[in-house]
Structures are given as C-alpha cells and as structure tokens.
Design a protein around this motif. Structure first.
Motif, short mmCIF file in Angstrom:
data_model
loop_
_atom_site.label_atom_id
_atom_site.label_comp_id
_atom_site.label_asym_id
_atom_site.label_seq_id
_atom_site.Cartn_x
_atom_site.Cartn_y
_atom_site.Cartn_z
N ARG A 71 0.83 -1.21 0.00
CA ARG A 71 0.00 0.00 0.00
C ARG A 71 0.87 1.26 0.00
N ALA A 107 1.22 4.35 -2.59
CA ALA A 107 1.08 5.74 -2.15
C ALA A 107 2.27 6.56 -2.60
N GLU A 163 1.94 7.53 -6.22
CA GLU A 163 0.97 8.60 -6.46
C GLU A 163 1.55 9.99 -6.23
N CYS A 164 2.63 10.07 -5.43
CA CYS A 164 3.22 11.39 -5.18
C CYS A 164 4.69 11.41 -5.59
N ALA A 187 6.62 10.12 2.04
CA ALA A 187 6.05 8.84 1.66
C ALA A 187 7.14 7.77 1.54
#
Length: 233
Positions: A133, A137, A140-141, A150
């Motif tokens: 996960r 994440a 995504e950034c 992150a």
C-alpha cells in the motif's frame, strides 16, 4: 552562523537544534568552551533554565562535556553519539561535519538489505499489505514534495516488518539522517519511475517471502541512490 530560536514552539528543542548544529558544523569546534552562558542565553533569546536543559540533552548526545575548573566544552568528535538521530541528521546537513552521505550510504548498504531479507521471512500478512500500500502511495506522489515523507514511511515499514527492535531503532536513526538530505532515502538517477519500479520489486519479494530477492533489490536501491559508487559487500 546566524542562530535565533526566539520564534516558534519548543524552545528547549529549538535551542538544542541551534547549538547542536553549531557544534556539528564547526561553529563551535571541539574544545570550544561555553564560558559566558548568560551571553549565549541572551543571544538565543532563552532563559538560563532552557539553556541548562538544552545542555543536558547535548551531553546525552556526547556533544559537550563538563570538566572541573574548565566548565562546559565541546567534546571531541570521537565522543559524539553518531547513532543519535539528531546528531546524524545534523552531520548529513553540514558539509563540514565528520560524517558524510557516503558514510550513511555505507551503513545502509550493511543494514537495509539484511532488514529486507528479514522482512520477507518474518512479515505478517498485514505487514506485506502495508508495504504494498505504501509503495502505491509513493507512486501517487512521485513528483510531489511529499515524496520524501512517503518514501520514509515505506522505508520504516520494511524495517518494522523485520520484527527486530534493534533494526527498528537503526531505521529511525537512518531515517533521521535522511531527513537532512534533500534527495531523500532512495532517490535514483533518471526517471522517478525507476525508483518506484524498484520499490515495487522489493515489496513483491517481501510479500512472496523471497528473502534473497528482497535483499538483492534493496541493495540495488542503496547502490543506485548513493552519492558515489560503493564497494560491494
């Protein structure tokens, strides 16, 4: 160095930060004596009590020592607690410090592949899903300022999954140092997709319980993100 801790909260912590960084970057070199603490407290805009508490923290970190008839002086670098996250972070942030990003990378080369191997062998299902996960994440950034945060979260999750409290402590120490580096923990040259893709391979190896592959790919990450080529372990 311009030191001012008068703004913001946590005066003791900010005072520790100001003096600690000043010691590590050579503003206060080894042997420097803090002779006039009233003057220093006035310069920092804090009370003598706050300064005294900050000195206590700095003694715990090995940066200063009290000598009879001499007072409080900056300790030799050999006495510094380099395993302390703050000391290591200040060292990484300061070009003149005795510890460099290469030293951090060499420590990571020893610790992180072994931690990834343990994570693959010991992870729970929840651990594995959390790592996957966090990897998504991060994807995504990837080009966002939040990327470092992150990336560190993923970095820490792998270490936690190793189920070794000593390894977990080392993770926090290294993470603290990496926060002082603008490039983050595993930034690789080229497209950010390179980093994400390699992280996914680590995550999948951990989820599959493949310790050898997890260690190999984590070593690849460390090598690729080092400031200069590292000797192979």
């Amino acid at each position: 160095m311009d030191i001012d801790v008068r703004s913001g909260s946590g005066l003791r912590e900010r005072t520790v930060e100001a003096i600690g960084l000043g010691i590590v970057d050579g503003t206060y070199p080894p042997g420097h004596r803090f002779a006039n603490q009233d003057e220093l407290s006035a310069q920092l805009g804090v009370s003598r009590n706050v300064l005294r508490e900050a000195f206590g923290s700095l003694r715990d970190k090995g940066l200063i020592e009290a000598r009879p008839k001499t007072g409080t002086i900056v300790a030799d670098t050999e006495a510094w607690a380099m395993s302390d996250p703050d000391v290591l972070r200040w060292s990484v942030a300061s070009r003149s410090a005795p510890t460099t990003l290469r030293h951090v990378a060499e420590a990571r080369q020893i610790i992180e592949p072994a931690a990834a191997r343990l994570a693959a062998l010991r992870r729970s299902e929840a651990d594995a899903e959390e790592i996957v996960r966090l990897c998504e994440a991060l994807a995504e950034c990837a080009d966002d300022p939040k990327r470092i945060e992150a990336e560190l979260a993923l970095h820490r999750a792998v270490f936690r999954a190793a189920a070794n409290p000593i390894v977990a402590h080392l993770a926090e120490t290294i993470s603290g140092a990496l926060m002082g580096s603008p490039s983050g923990p595993h930034s690789m040259p080229g497209d950010s997709a390179d980093t994400i893709g390699t992280y996914r391979r680590v995550a999948e190896a951990i989820r599959a319980g493949d310790g050898a592959e997890a260690a190999r790919v984590m070593a690849e990450l460390v090598q690729a993100s080092a400031p200069e080529p590292l000797d192979q372990p």
